[in-house]
Design a protein around this motif. Structure first.
Motif, PDB file in Angstrom:
ATOM      1  N   ARG A 168       0.840  -1.190   0.000  1.00 20.21           N
ATOM      2  CA  ARG A 168       0.000   0.000   0.000  1.00 20.21           C
ATOM      3  C   ARG A 168       0.882   1.250   0.000  1.00 20.21           C
ATOM      4  N   GLY A 169       0.539   2.223  -0.788  1.00 29.17           N
ATOM      5  CA  GLY A 169       1.296   3.481  -0.827  1.00 29.17           C
ATOM      6  C   GLY A 169       2.535   3.434  -1.684  1.00 29.17           C
TER       7      GLY A 169
ATOM      8  N   GLU B 233      -7.843   6.123  -4.182  1.00 35.37           N
ATOM      9  CA  GLU B 233      -6.947   5.382  -3.291  1.00 35.37           C
ATOM     10  C   GLU B 233      -5.863   4.655  -4.101  1.00 35.37           C
TER      11      GLU B 233
ATOM     12  N   LYS C 153       1.136  10.728  -3.224  1.00 38.61           N
ATOM     13  CA  LYS C 153       1.426  10.615  -1.784  1.00 38.61           C
ATOM     14  C   LYS C 153       0.383   9.751  -1.086  1.00 38.61           C
ATOM     15  N   ASN C 154       0.837   8.753  -0.372  1.00 37.44           N
ATOM     16  CA  ASN C 154      -0.057   7.843   0.363  1.00 37.44           C
ATOM     17  C   ASN C 154      -0.994   7.040  -0.531  1.00 37.44           C
ATOM     18  N   LYS C 155      -0.750   7.093  -1.828  1.00 36.44           N
ATOM     19  CA  LYS C 155      -1.617   6.365  -2.744  1.00 36.44           C
ATOM     20  C   LYS C 155      -0.849   5.200  -3.342  1.00 36.44           C
ATOM     21  N   THR C 156      -1.577   4.167  -3.678  1.00 29.52           N
ATOM     22  CA  THR C 156      -0.964   3.061  -4.379  1.00 29.52           C
ATOM     23  C   THR C 156      -1.070   3.362  -5.861  1.00 29.52           C
TER      24      THR C 156
END
Ligand SMILES: Nc1ncnc2c1ncn2[C@@H]1O[C@H](COP(=O)(O)OP(=O)(O)OP(=O)(O)O)[C@@H](O)[C@H]1O
Ligand SMILES: [Mg+2]
Length: 572
Positions: free
Chosen positions: A352-353, A486, A514-517
């Protein structure tokens, strides 16, 4: 229907009464005496006026009932048509991709238009004619038998022959019109494809060859129409002849009966009307039965599609919570009808991320892998898991909601730019205008759009024909960005962009990512080398897996591709 039929019968009796009354009057007042003449003409005009007014009144009442009957049945059939069309469309949308790979668009269209209207003809006209037929025949026969049994038998004898002849000819007409219909759909598909591909046709200068194919198909169509016209040319005179024959028989046999003293002149007139009333339902028997046959065949075709169950249901399934990783476990996929698997035994993990890149030659299975990930279809073997939970058990709608996807072959709807960008989010509401602008800026498209006369309200034409390849790609990218997803999935979608625009988008994406897959597919090392993991595919198999540095060290296929592309770039 019964009431309307009754009011069609009454006038026949009125005609009989009127004629008999006139005959009585003529017998009563001999023409010779002058006083008799005066009274006769007075009585005659009184009687004629009386009967005429009654006939008109009955026709009017009959009209009212007929209106109510059609209002009920035909209107109902339109409601059913509406329901059926929507039901089929709704079902179509639920069906999986493999359904659409198997069936041609023309066929899908035919079911929802052609077949539905045939079913409507059944629930509307066919039902109406059938009930009408039964009611009319029963009522008319009762009345006729009550007047004169012998005459009735003699007069109705030719009617079954008429009915059978019409049934036979009708079947012939149907076979011929089916052939016409299918030829028409060949012509329509041909024209449709020619228009979609008009740019290619013109570029290759193949208008003339195309015109010849068109003429060949339309000629076939014409021949089929001609052959139907011949049958029909024969059919209508025959029908008129047979109905005329019934009237002649009625007059002849009726005349004999009157001479023999078994009826009045009024009876003959009455019977001619009855026979004419009977002829219509009897001729329509053949027509109605063929309507029913065709409706049955159409409904069977519709049912074949309606009974196809989607293997993937969008609304059921558990909620999911993507916290750590997505894993592929021995995933393989083979397209139906192909012997070689597009994806072979792939296992890997996407954290993830992280940014996850897929690189490979053309046809190596990259797009297939992405579609499996989106769950457009399920793996033939193996599983895809989100934090251990099988993708097949997850609520598909939520899964897709969390996803921003830019496909390799872009599809734009013939709508405005802003509606195309807002396509996936329009149902959420909110301040769309601002979001659309922001997404377009991120996709490096805003500068282009504001130069169009209508800016964001510019219509893009069918499939986005009025935009350049790169503009279309960026509309598709903005469509994914606006969802602020997401998981962002981009399938080779920077290919039509020049390097500086690509670099601009990649720069903008650093913020989105950022913080995304983030899954990216590419042929170009330049767009994947920053990724956390790179998967190198060849013929559906994983050949290398790791970070850019690790793969360079391997000195395998990745470093080969890399070196080649570096050389190309420096030689440019
Ligand atoms: N709808 C389909 N039906 C049957 N076979 C298909 C279908 N789509 C793709 N294939 C086959 O599957 C294999 C993998 O195709 P895929 O589209 O995944 O390749 P790709 O790596 O995305 O290629 P490219 O870089 O050209 O986009 C190819 O051999 C292709 O012929
Ligand atoms: Mg592809």
């Amino acid at each position: 229907m019964a009431a309307s039929n009754l009011f069609a019968l009454f006038p026949a009796q009125l005609v009989r009464k009127a004629i008999d009354k006139i005959k009585d009057l003529l017998d009563q007042y001999p023409q010779s005496s002058s006083t008799g003449k005066g009274i006769l003409s007075e009585e005659l005009s009184e009687a004629v006026l009386y009967f005429t007014l009654l006939v008109i009144a009955y026709a009017f009442i009959r009209g009212i009932f007929m209106y109510l009957m059609r209002q009920t049945i035909i209107v109902m059939s339109r409601h059913i048509e509406y329901d059926l069309k929507n039901e089929i469309f709704d079902h179509y949308q639920k069906l999986n991709q493999d359904f659409y790979r198997k069936n041609r668009i023309g066929d899908l269209m035919a079911r929802i238009s052609e077949d539905v209207s045939r079913v409507r003809m059944y629930v509307g006209p066919a039902v109406m004619y059938t009930i009408n037929l039964v009611v009319t025949i029963i009522l008319v026969l009762i009345v006729m038998f009550s007047v004169n049994v012998r005459l009735t038998w003699l007069v109705i004898m030719p009617l079954p022959i008429l009915s059978f002849a019409i049934f036979k000819i009708n079947n012939l007409i149907n076979t011929k019109s089916d052939a016409i219909q299918s030829q028409l759909s060949v012509v329509t598909s041909f024209v449709q494809e020619a228009f979609s591909g008009i740019r290619i046709i013109k570029a290759f200068g193949s208008e003339q060859a195309n015109q010849m194919s068109m003429e060949k198909e339309t000629n076939l169509y014409r021949e089929k129409q001609m052959s139907l016209a011949q049958v029909e040319a024969f059919f209508f005179p025959l029908m008129l002849f047979l109905t005329g024959l019934s009237s002649i028989i009625t007059i002849y046999i009726g005349g004999l009966e009157v001479i023999a003293g078994r009826g009045s002149i009024g009876n003959i007139a009455e019977f001619i009307i009855y026979v004419n009333i009977l002829v219509w339902p009897v001729t329509s028997l053949g027509y109605t039965s063929s309507l029913i046959q065709r409706a049955a065949a159409s409904q069977a075709r519709i049912n074949e599609f309606l009974n196809t169950q989607p293997t993937m249901v969008t609304d059921s399934g558990k909620d999911f919570d993507f916290r750590n990783e997505i894993t592929f476990e021995n995933v393989s996929y083979t397209y139906e009808g192909k012997s070689i698997s597009a994806i072979k035994n792939l296992s890997f993990t996407i954290a993830r991320g992280s940014t996850f890149a897929i690189l490979g030659t053309t046809g190596s299975g990259k797009s297939t892998l992405i579609q499996l990930f989106l769950r457009l279809f399920d793996p033939s073997e193996g599983n895809i898991r989100i934090d251990g939970q099988d993708l097949k058990e997850i609520n598909l709608k939520n899964w897709k909601k969390s996803m921003g996807y830019v496909p390799q072959d872009i599809f734009l709807f013939s709508d405005t730019i802003s509606n195309n960008i807002a396509f996936g989010v329009s149902q959420y509401g909110g301040n769309l205008g601002e979001d659309i602008r922001k997404a377009a800026k991120m996709a490096a498209l805003h500068e282009n759009i504001i130069n169009f006369p209508n800016q964001y309200e510019t219509k893009v034409g069918e499939r986005g024909i009025t935009l350049s390849g790169g503009q279309k790609q960026r509309v598709a990218i903005a469509r994914a960005f606006i969802k602020d997803p997401e998981i962002l999935v981009m399938d080779d979608c920077l290919s039509a962009l020049d390097t500086s625009t690509e670099a601009q988008i990649l720069k903008n994406m650093a913020e989105i990512k950022k913080n995304k897959t983030y899954l990216i597919v590419s042929h170009r090392v330049s767009s994947v080398k920053e990724a956390d993991k790179i998967l190198v595919l060849d013929e559906g198999k994983m050949v290398e897996f790791g970070t850019h540095d690790e793969l360079i060290q391997l000195k395998g296929s990745y470093s080969d591709i890399y070196n080649k592309q570096i050389q190309e770039e420096s030689s440019n």
